[in-house]
Structure formats: structure tokens, C-alpha cells
Write a protein that holds these residues in place. Structure first.
Motif, PDB file in Angstrom:
ATOM      1  N   UNK A  38       4.884  -9.552 -23.842  1.00  0.00           N
ATOM      2  CA  UNK A  38       3.745  -9.901 -22.996  1.00  0.00           C
ATOM      3  C   UNK A  38       3.897 -11.327 -22.459  1.00  0.00           C
ATOM      4  N   UNK A  39       4.473 -12.199 -23.280  1.00  0.00           N
ATOM      5  CA  UNK A  39       4.684 -13.574 -22.832  1.00  0.00           C
ATOM      6  C   UNK A  39       5.656 -13.603 -21.653  1.00  0.00           C
ATOM      7  N   UNK A  40       6.688 -12.738 -21.729  1.00  0.00           N
ATOM      8  CA  UNK A  40       7.693 -12.715 -20.672  1.00  0.00           C
ATOM      9  C   UNK A  40       7.048 -12.424 -19.307  1.00  0.00           C
ATOM     10  N   UNK A  41       5.981 -11.673 -19.309  1.00  0.00           N
ATOM     11  CA  UNK A  41       5.312 -11.357 -18.048  1.00  0.00           C
ATOM     12  C   UNK A  41       4.098 -12.250 -17.834  1.00  0.00           C
ATOM     13  N   UNK A  42       4.065 -13.386 -18.511  1.00  0.00           N
ATOM     14  CA  UNK A  42       2.993 -14.355 -18.317  1.00  0.00           C
ATOM     15  C   UNK A  42       1.620 -13.790 -18.665  1.00  0.00           C
ATOM     16  N   UNK A  43       1.573 -12.858 -19.625  1.00  0.00           N
ATOM     17  CA  UNK A  43       0.325 -12.206 -20.042  1.00  0.00           C
ATOM     18  C   UNK A  43      -0.418 -11.622 -18.852  1.00  0.00           C
TER      19      UNK A  43
ATOM     20  N   UNK B 212       0.226 -11.044  -5.436  1.00  0.00           N
ATOM     21  CA  UNK B 212       1.486 -11.147  -6.164  1.00  0.00           C
ATOM     22  C   UNK B 212       1.253 -11.941  -7.441  1.00  0.00           C
ATOM     23  N   UNK B 213       1.753 -11.439  -8.588  1.00  0.00           N
ATOM     24  CA  UNK B 213       1.526 -12.149  -9.849  1.00  0.00           C
ATOM     25  C   UNK B 213       2.161 -13.545  -9.822  1.00  0.00           C
ATOM     26  N   UNK B 214       1.607 -14.396 -10.672  1.00  0.00           N
ATOM     27  CA  UNK B 214       2.184 -15.738 -10.788  1.00  0.00           C
ATOM     28  C   UNK B 214       3.622 -15.635 -11.261  1.00  0.00           C
ATOM     29  N   UNK B 215       4.431 -16.547 -10.801  1.00  0.00           N
ATOM     30  CA  UNK B 215       5.809 -16.580 -11.259  1.00  0.00           C
ATOM     31  C   UNK B 215       6.752 -15.807 -10.369  1.00  0.00           C
ATOM     32  N   UNK B 216       6.239 -15.025  -9.419  1.00  0.00           N
ATOM     33  CA  UNK B 216       7.106 -14.318  -8.481  1.00  0.00           C
ATOM     34  C   UNK B 216       6.915 -14.958  -7.107  1.00  0.00           C
ATOM     35  N   UNK B 327       2.084  -1.917 -13.124  1.00  0.00           N
ATOM     36  CA  UNK B 327       1.573  -1.777 -14.487  1.00  0.00           C
ATOM     37  C   UNK B 327       0.470  -0.752 -14.638  1.00  0.00           C
ATOM     38  N   UNK B 328       0.290   0.093 -13.641  1.00  0.00           N
ATOM     39  CA  UNK B 328      -0.800   1.063 -13.717  1.00  0.00           C
ATOM     40  C   UNK B 328      -0.306   2.484 -13.904  1.00  0.00           C
ATOM     41  N   UNK B 329      -1.234   3.422 -13.807  1.00  0.00           N
ATOM     42  CA  UNK B 329      -0.870   4.841 -13.832  1.00  0.00           C
ATOM     43  C   UNK B 329      -0.081   5.120 -12.560  1.00  0.00           C
ATOM     44  N   UNK B 330       0.958   5.939 -12.701  1.00  0.00           N
ATOM     45  CA  UNK B 330       1.794   6.221 -11.550  1.00  0.00           C
ATOM     46  C   UNK B 330       1.202   7.292 -10.664  1.00  0.00           C
ATOM     47  N   UNK B 331       0.171   6.938  -9.909  1.00  0.00           N
ATOM     48  CA  UNK B 331      -0.420   7.911  -8.984  1.00  0.00           C
ATOM     49  C   UNK B 331      -0.163   7.455  -7.553  1.00  0.00           C
ATOM     50  N   UNK B 332       0.164   8.416  -6.684  1.00  0.00           N
ATOM     51  CA  UNK B 332       0.443   8.052  -5.295  1.00  0.00           C
ATOM     52  C   UNK B 332      -0.854   7.728  -4.548  1.00  0.00           C
ATOM     53  N   UNK B 340       6.633  -0.066   3.790  1.00  0.00           N
ATOM     54  CA  UNK B 340       7.358  -1.029   4.614  1.00  0.00           C
ATOM     55  C   UNK B 340       6.414  -2.104   5.154  1.00  0.00           C
ATOM     56  N   UNK B 341       5.120  -1.773   5.259  1.00  0.00           N
ATOM     57  CA  UNK B 341       4.160  -2.771   5.737  1.00  0.00           C
ATOM     58  C   UNK B 341       3.269  -3.294   4.618  1.00  0.00           C
ATOM     59  N   UNK B 342       2.830  -2.381   3.771  1.00  0.00           N
ATOM     60  CA  UNK B 342       1.932  -2.754   2.678  1.00  0.00           C
ATOM     61  C   UNK B 342       2.389  -2.013   1.434  1.00  0.00           C
ATOM     62  N   UNK B 343       3.207  -2.689   0.648  1.00  0.00           N
ATOM     63  CA  UNK B 343       3.784  -2.013  -0.517  1.00  0.00           C
ATOM     64  C   UNK B 343       3.378  -2.684  -1.808  1.00  0.00           C
ATOM     65  N   UNK B 344       4.384  -3.138  -2.564  1.00  0.00           N
ATOM     66  CA  UNK B 344       4.156  -3.730  -3.868  1.00  0.00           C
ATOM     67  C   UNK B 344       3.239  -4.946  -3.743  1.00  0.00           C
ATOM     68  N   UNK B 345       2.148  -4.946  -4.463  1.00  0.00           N
ATOM     69  CA  UNK B 345       1.137  -6.022  -4.440  1.00  0.00           C
ATOM     70  C   UNK B 345       0.720  -6.366  -3.010  1.00  0.00           C
ATOM     71  N   UNK B 346       0.741  -5.364  -2.139  1.00  0.00           N
ATOM     72  CA  UNK B 346       0.306  -5.562  -0.758  1.00  0.00           C
ATOM     73  C   UNK B 346       1.352  -6.175   0.157  1.00  0.00           C
ATOM     74  N   UNK B 347       2.562  -6.400  -0.355  1.00  0.00           N
ATOM     75  CA  UNK B 347       3.610  -7.038   0.451  1.00  0.00           C
ATOM     76  C   UNK B 347       4.512  -5.974   1.082  1.00  0.00           C
ATOM     77  N   UNK B 348       5.142  -6.306   2.216  1.00  0.00           N
ATOM     78  CA  UNK B 348       6.118  -5.378   2.800  1.00  0.00           C
ATOM     79  C   UNK B 348       7.236  -5.094   1.796  1.00  0.00           C
ATOM     80  N   UNK B 349       7.544  -3.827   1.586  1.00  0.00           N
ATOM     81  CA  UNK B 349       8.473  -3.453   0.524  1.00  0.00           C
ATOM     82  C   UNK B 349       9.486  -2.427   1.018  1.00  0.00           C
ATOM     83  N   UNK B 350      10.735  -2.692   0.712  1.00  0.00           N
ATOM     84  CA  UNK B 350      11.795  -1.746   1.040  1.00  0.00           C
ATOM     85  C   UNK B 350      12.130  -0.939  -0.213  1.00  0.00           C
ATOM     86  N   UNK B 351      11.979   0.379  -0.140  1.00  0.00           N
ATOM     87  CA  UNK B 351      12.368   1.223  -1.274  1.00  0.00           C
ATOM     88  C   UNK B 351      13.530   2.105  -0.862  1.00  0.00           C
TER      89      UNK B 351
END
Lengths: 185, 570
Positions: A38-43, B212-216, B327-332, B340-351
Motif C-alpha cells: 500500500x505504501x508503494x502506491x502512496x496509500x 491522476x494519482x499523486x506521483x504519476x 483499482x476498481x471493479x472491472x466493469x466497462x 483515446x480522448x478520455x481514458x485512464x483517470x480521464x486522460x487520453x490513453x492508447x491501449x
């Protein structure tokens, strides 16, 4: 200070119910592993699935206490944690047997007779797929393909892949391995 | 590591390899490893040491060379041009011998025969159609390099494409090159890759609210979809296990092209070996400065994280996959907006699929025209298939698009074992269909497969012989979709249950004509009203078996309802 944790319920098991929940976090070193994840993902919430993976690896299953602990640490509602834990097939909320046998029911295995293999093991150990034997020695599970289709039909026993099994030999191969482990212990 | 250092590593590594007279490759893919191939590698090494030949030969653990049904496989490459060591690796000509069904106790015999005739008892010809009919682009390194050593990949020309893109091309030129190559998504749907890249490259990261989470740091993302959930498919697994750096390189090029600085590889937790090797590869690439900040001495930064799936088939769907990474339930969720416009955490995403990304480095190195020269008019390049089921040679194959099914099943696959008759081949897993014998001469490309009611899919190809009960196959896939339906939309959640119930009824001999009618109506409804690809394609196995093997359904009904010719019962 009030403790937000709910009663331990079925998670408590033998004797742990008398211990204070926080004591368990301290006394059981396995919580350190989950903590590190959990720490690795900054909680943050996006580390939830990874945290559940760690917890399941450490304990073999996810009990209410652990789920609550993760929810509290990641600042997520318990409903979300419980929802995720029950959504994914890999997570289990029930304790597993000492050994785990997973029979692949993917297409290639299915066509080559995986169902008969499963039936043979079920009959031999008197356990249904998804269950654990009464002596808690063996949990029998099924999987949706290990990607080892060239060895079909395939099963794994405690992570070891056994390929090209037959209904006749499958139960015996499992028995041999369980015997070997028992003798080694 | 900059370009000069990369070249220096490649040269010294090639030289070191050229000095060894014999290269012994032991397959340590999942299938061979399950048959103790690591013990074989150890035994071979011990034997070499005992005979004092360690300076002269090396044992290497490699990824899957493809022919899994003959595993464990050991390949010996011996130099043909005399005994002397050469300082020019390019003059290093080698001939190969392939050994099948090797056991650890065979090690002594193999080593003893290194300089003489090969061990006849274990040898399997390399000029059999299984090998000669394949065209290897994506799998060119699988079975040749040690997936746990970055130097091996570099010696095979690895990371050169990334360097070329970073130092000689603009992001737009990279996108144009991919567009011109005609590469299409290898995950199943066949969407043009260049078009997708172009959309993400142009997308504005601020168009939608983001969290987007902190640290990314990145505001665009590249995701490699390694959630290979189709039962009977193991192309991506073999690739991730056998050549993990190739995928990282493809991702880095994609990230440079679209302007992303962070990527995720989403892998099934059922593939522990692939996860382990990818983790090793990421660590090595970071240490070598080929991932991370300032790649190859340029200003470009790109980091990669691995995310584990947890056993949900629906997570192969792109919006569900992103929900799972978050980190959630995998529901579409409904599209548009597209990832491509609004993907991961609302950011443009290439899959992109694993195999799609693995095609990228060779396209950059050899050019779009070279790639476009392989395959058919609309389907370019090659496709990797996992050939399994009732066929002699099961394993992993890579063939040019447009090859016929007959060539795959009878030439490469070696036909049906036990003198049985070919009945059909199932492609595309639970989203695909069964192709009957009458289409054996059809070319394998996206359009032709769609025309006969199947799909290319990710590449699982399951051969069925005349003992296979097609209704049971349809029921099997429907059970799969029923279990794996995420439950978000009703047509899929309830429809699959109803269809499974009817198929079970047919299997039990309790069904009537009316049931088949309802089944067909349900197929139509679920196909057209479900939210995501899982539901939309779930009826495919039923539709295709009804289309080509209707007599089998009829037989199960008529056999038990002779007294009710009008087909109505109860």
C-alpha cells in the motif's frame, strides 16, 4: 478513542477474537507485507487490487478484518473494497485447504476431456469444484485457461503444472504429491 | 545508454557468442517448464563442466520456439565454418539440430554428440512444414534469446528502433510510419493502429476532467493489454515470457509517438512467469537507461508499471481494463468518449494488444513498405496463432495474413491425429465462431473471417475433429460468457443465462423447435443491445454453430420428440 472497526465476526476464528484488532496488526508480521504494497502506491485507491493480491498471497484468503484494514488504510469505503474483492474470481473470502488443485477448463482442455478429469477428482476426494475436502487437505478449483494448451488437459497442484492428465491417473498423481509432501514434513 | 553504448554492447555480446562453438537453447516457456526443462538446462550445464567444455559451448534458457507438443525442446546451434573462433560475428554460420521430448538424463548423450552426428533418437527435423511455412516477425527472438538478459535482446538488434525513433524521427513521423504500414490491432477487432495513435497524439489532455494519482507525472498514457483471457489462446503469454523487452520497446516508441510519459502493462495473474520476466525486463531497461528519465540521452521520459489482473475475462475490454488499473471493479462503460480522448483517470490513453506493440520495433527499423509487402491488401503483416485441440502439432505459430486454413491445419499443424476427420476450427474464443470444413481454403484475414461469422480474435485456433459435439461447444462458450458477464447491462447478464439454459435443455434432449427459435431471437437481442464487446460477441459461437451445424441441434430435438412433429411440446 473510538475504534471504527466492526466486530470481527467469522474472521476471528480461534482465539483471535479476544485480542484487540490493533494487536493483530502488530503481532502478525504478514500485515507488514500488505503495508509495504500500500505504501508503494502512496496509500492511494488505485493500489487496492495490488493490496488485495498481497493480502491473499500472505493469508491464502481475505477475511473481514483484513478487508477492513485495507479499506481504512486506503481511505476507501468498505463497500468498495468488498465489491472489488468479490468481483474478481481470483480473490477468495473463504479459507483454503492445505493444498490446492486447479483443473483447467479452457477450450483446448475441455475438448480433450478436462471435464472427465474434474469428475474423477471430485469423485475420488468427495469434493465439488470450488470446495475443500472435509479434512481441509485439498481445495479443488477450476480455471479458465492457464495458456498451457499444448499440454491439455492440464491441472496445477500447489502451483506445479501437470499436463496431459487422464481421468484414471489424475487422482493418483495428486495423492502421490500429497503423500510426498506429508513424508517430507 | 545512448546509441554508441547500445551498439558497443551489441557488438561485444555478439563477439562473445561467436566465440562459443555450440549454443544450446533450452525452452523454458510455461509448457516446457512444466515438463522439467529447467532440470534439463542444469543437467546440460553440469555435463559441460564435467567434460571441460564450458569455454566452448553455452547453455541458454530461451522462450518458446513454438512446437509445444514435442516439448521439452532443446536446440543445438553449432558453427559450420571450422573450429577457429571468428572476430566477425556476421561470418558466424551455424546449423541447428532440434531435440524433442528431452529428459534430464539425456544431457550426457547430447553433450557427447555435440561434435559428431546428432542424437538420432531425439532429433526432430527442422525442415518440417511446421517450421518452414512460418514467417517470423513478432516471434523472431522467441526461442533464440534469453528473456532474462537485456544484453541478449540488444545483441539481436533490440532497442535500435527506439533509438532511431527518438533521434531521427518526430512523433508525427512515427505515427505516419505506423499508419502507412497498415498494421491493425492484434487483439481481435483489427482497428487500424496508426489511426488510434494519431487520435491519441492529437487529443487534448485537458479536454476532460482528470484525477491522476499523486506521483504519476504523465497526462497521457500507454497501456499494453496483456489480459489474454480467451481460453485456448497463449500467444501473448509466450511473447511476454519469451521476448519481454520487445514489448517494452514497442510501448516506449508508442509513448514517444503519442506524447505519453507513463505506461502500464496489464497482465493476467494466471501468468506468473510472464509477470516475473516482465518485471526483470523493466528493471534491466531502467538500469540501462532505456526506460525512465532521459532515455538514451534524449529529453524523452517513459516509465512502465505492471498491473495484475485478478481473473476477470471482461477486463480484456479496454474501458473495463482501465477501471481495473484505477483499482476498481472491472466493469466497462459506454463509449464515446473513447479511451483515446478520455481514458485512464480521464486522460487520453492508447491501449494496444501485446502482439500489436511487438510489431512496432521491426516496422520502425525496416520501414512501413517492408511490412506492407507481407499479407493481404487489407490485412498486413503476420499473425501469431495458438494452434491447439485435435491437431498433431500443437503450439505457437506465426504466419503471413492470407494463408489458408488448410495450410495452417494440415501443413503446419500436421493434420488430425488418430485418422479422424476434420470437422471445424474455432477462432476468436468465446467471441468467435466455428468455421466448418467447406471454408478450409479460405484465406485467413480480418475480412474473410468476419464474412463466415467468426473473428480473427486474439489468435486462439482450436481444431475439432468429428468426435466433437458442436452443441456442447456452443454451450461451453455460453457458460463461459455467463460466468464472466460483469452484470452491468441486462442483455448480457440475463441473456447469457437464458441462452445457456436453452442450450442445456437441448443437450438434455428436452428442447423443441420453439426453443431454437427463442435461442435465435436471444442471440439477436444480446448481440445488438449489450454494452460492451463481451455481450455483443457472446452469441457468436451459437450463431455460427447454428449456421453450419444446425443438423446437430435438430438431431437432439427430433431424436427425443418424434411423437410431436409440429415441434411443440408441453
Amino acid at each position: 478513542m473510538t475504534n471504527p472497526l466492526p466486530p470481527l465476526g467469522r474472521a476471528a476464528g480461534n482465539g483471535a477474537a479476544t485480542a484487540k484488532p490493533d494487536d493483530r496488526l502488530v503481532s502478525d508480521k504478514r500485515y507488514k507485507i500488505i503495508e509495504a504494497t500500500m505504501r508503494r502506491y502512496g496509500y492511494q485507491g488505485h493500489g487496492l487490487i495490488e493490496a488485495l493480491h498481497s493480502a491473499q498471497e500472505a493469508f491464502g484468503y481475505l477475511d473481514d478484518f483484513t478487508l477492513m484494514h485495507i479499506a481504512r488504510t486506503l481511505h476507501l469505503p468498505p463497500s468498495k473494497v468488498f465489491g472489488v474483492a468479490t468481483f474478481y474470481n481470483l480473490f477468495t473470502l473463504k479459507p483454503q485447504g492445505a493444498h490446492t488443485c486447479v483443473v483447467c477448463l479452457g477450450t483446448a482442455c475441455y475438448i480433450k476431456g478436462a471435464r472427465e478429469v474434474l469428475a474423477a477428482i471430485e469423485a475420488e476426494y468427495d469434493v465439488k469444484a470450488g470446495g475443500t475436502t472435509r479434512d481441509n487437505q485439498l481445495s479443488l478449483l477450476t480455471a479458465r485457461c492457464f495458456g498451457s494448451c499444448a499440454l491439455a488437459p492440464v491441472l496445477t497442484f500447489d502451483g506445479e503444472t501437470i499436463g496431459k492428465v487422464t481421468p484414471e491417473a489424475a487422482a493418483q498423481q495428486i495423492a502421490q504429491r500429497m503423500m510426498a509432501i506429508r513424508q517430507a514434513a | 545508454m545512448n546509441l554508441e553504448e547500445l551498439n558497443a554492447t551489441a557488438t561485444s555480446e555478439r563477439l562473445a557468442r561467436a566465440k562459443k562453438r555450440h549454443h544450446i537453447h533450452v525452452c523454458v516457456g510455461t509448457a516446457c517448464q512444466a515438463l522439467n526443462s529447467e532440470q534439463i538446462a542444469k543437467a546440460l550445464q553440469a555435463e559441460l563442466k564435467q567434460r571441460g567444455q564450458s569455454h566452448d559451448a553455452e547453455v541458454k534458457c530461451v522462450g518458446c520456439p513454438g512446437l509445444c507438443s514435442l516439448g521439452p525442446l532443446v536446440e543445438v546451434e553449432s558453427r559450420v565454418n571450422g573450429q577457429a573462433t571468428t572476430d566477425a560475428p556476421e561470418e558466424d554460420r551455424r546449423k541447428s539440430v532440434l531435440y524433442q521430448f528431452v529428459k534430464p538424463e539425456d544431457a550426457a548423450e547430447i553433450i557427447a554428440h555435440l561434435d559428431g552426428e546428432p542424437v538420432k533418437r531425439l532429433e526432430t527435423p527442422l525442415d518440417q512444414p511446421f517450421f518452414t511455412r512460418q514467417t517470423k516477425i513478432v516471434l523472431e527472438n522467441c526461442g533464440k534469446i534469453d528473456p532474462e538478459r537485456i544484453e541478449d535482446y540488444i545483441a539481436a538488434g533490440g532497442y535500435q528502433a527506439l533509438m532511431k525513433a527518438l533521434t531521427e524521427m518526430t512523433p508525427q513521423q512515427v505515427v505516419d510510419e505506423i499508419t502507412r504500414s497498415g498494421l491493425r490491432g492484434r487483439g481481435g477487432a483489427g482497428f487500424p493502429t496508426g489511426l488510434k495513435w494519431g487520435t491519441v497524439a492529437k487529443a487534448d489532455p485537458n479536454a476532460y476532467p482528470t484525477n491522476v494519482p499523486e506521483g504519476i507525472q504523465s497526462r497521457k498514457f500507454v497501456i499494453c493489454n496483456g489480459d489474454e483471457g480467451d481460453p485456448g489462446a497463449f500467444m501473448d503469454r509466450s511473447l511476454m515470457e519469451g521476448d519481454p523487452h520487445r514489448i517494452l520497446e514497442g510501448m516506449a516508441i508508442a509513448a514517444y509517438a503519442v506524447g505519453a510519459n507513463h505506461g502500464f502493462i496489464y497482465v493476467r495473474a494466471e501468468y506468473p512467469l510472464a509477470v516475473k520476466r516482465l518485471r526483470t525486463a523493466i528493471r534491466q531497461a531502467q538500469r540501462a537507461g532505456l526506460l525512465g528519465n532521459g532515455i538514451g540521452g534524449t529529453a524523452f521520459s517513459f516509465n512502465v508499471d505492471i498491473r495484475l489482473g485478478a481473473g476477470a475475462f471482461v477486463c480484456g475490454e479496454e474501458t473495463a481494463l482501465m477501471a481495473s488499473i484505477e483499482g476498481g471493479r472491472g466493469v466497462p462503460r459506454p463509449r464515446p468518449p473513447f479511451p483515446a480522448e478520455c481514458g485512464l483517470w480521464g486522460c487520453p490513453t492508447l491501449i494496444n494488444n501485446v502482439e500489436t506493440l511487438a510489431n512496432v520495433p521491426p516496422i520502425i527499423m525496416k520501414g512501413a513498405d517492408w511490412f506492407a509487402s507481407i499479407g493481404t491488401e487489407k490485412s498486413k503483416g503476420t499473425k501469431v496463432f495458438a494452434l491447439t485441440g485435435q491437431v498433431v502439432n500443437t503450439g505457437l505459430i506465426e504466419v503471413p495474413m492470407g494463408i489458408t486454413l488448410r495450410e495452417i491445419v494440415f501443413d503446419i499443424g500436421g493434420g488430425i491425429p488418430g485418422g479422424r476427420q476434420f470437422k471445424g476450427v474455432q477462432t476468436g474464443g468465446p467471441s468467435g465462431g466455428c468455421i466448418p470444413a467447406q471454408f478450409l481454403d479460405m484465406p485467413v484475414d480480418y475480412e474473410s473471417l468476419a464474412k463466415v461469422g467468426s473473428i480473427m480474435g486474439s489468435g486462439g485456433m482450436i481444431v475439432m475433429d468429428d468426435t466433437t459435439d458442436m452443441v456442447e461447444v456452443a454451450r461451453f462458450f455460453m457458460e463461459f460468457c455467463m460466468d464472466e458477464s460483469c452484470g452491468k447491462c441486462i442483455p448480457c447478464r440475463a441473456g447469457t443465462v437464458q441462452m445457456h439454459r436453452i442450450l442445456t435443455k437441448i443437450q438434455e434432449g428436452k428442447a423443441t423447435q420453439r426453443d431454437i427459435q427463442i435461442l435465435e431471437e436471444l442471440c439477436d437481442m444480446v448481440k445488438h443491445t449489450s454494452l460492451c464487446g463481451l455481450g455483443q460477441s457472446a452469441p457468436n459461437p451459437v450463431i455460427s454453430t447454428l449456421r453450419y451445424f444446425r443438423d446437430e441441434y435438430e438431431k437432439k430435438i427430433n431424436g427425443h420428440h418424434k411423437s410431436k412433429p409440429n415441434g411443440l411440446s408441453d
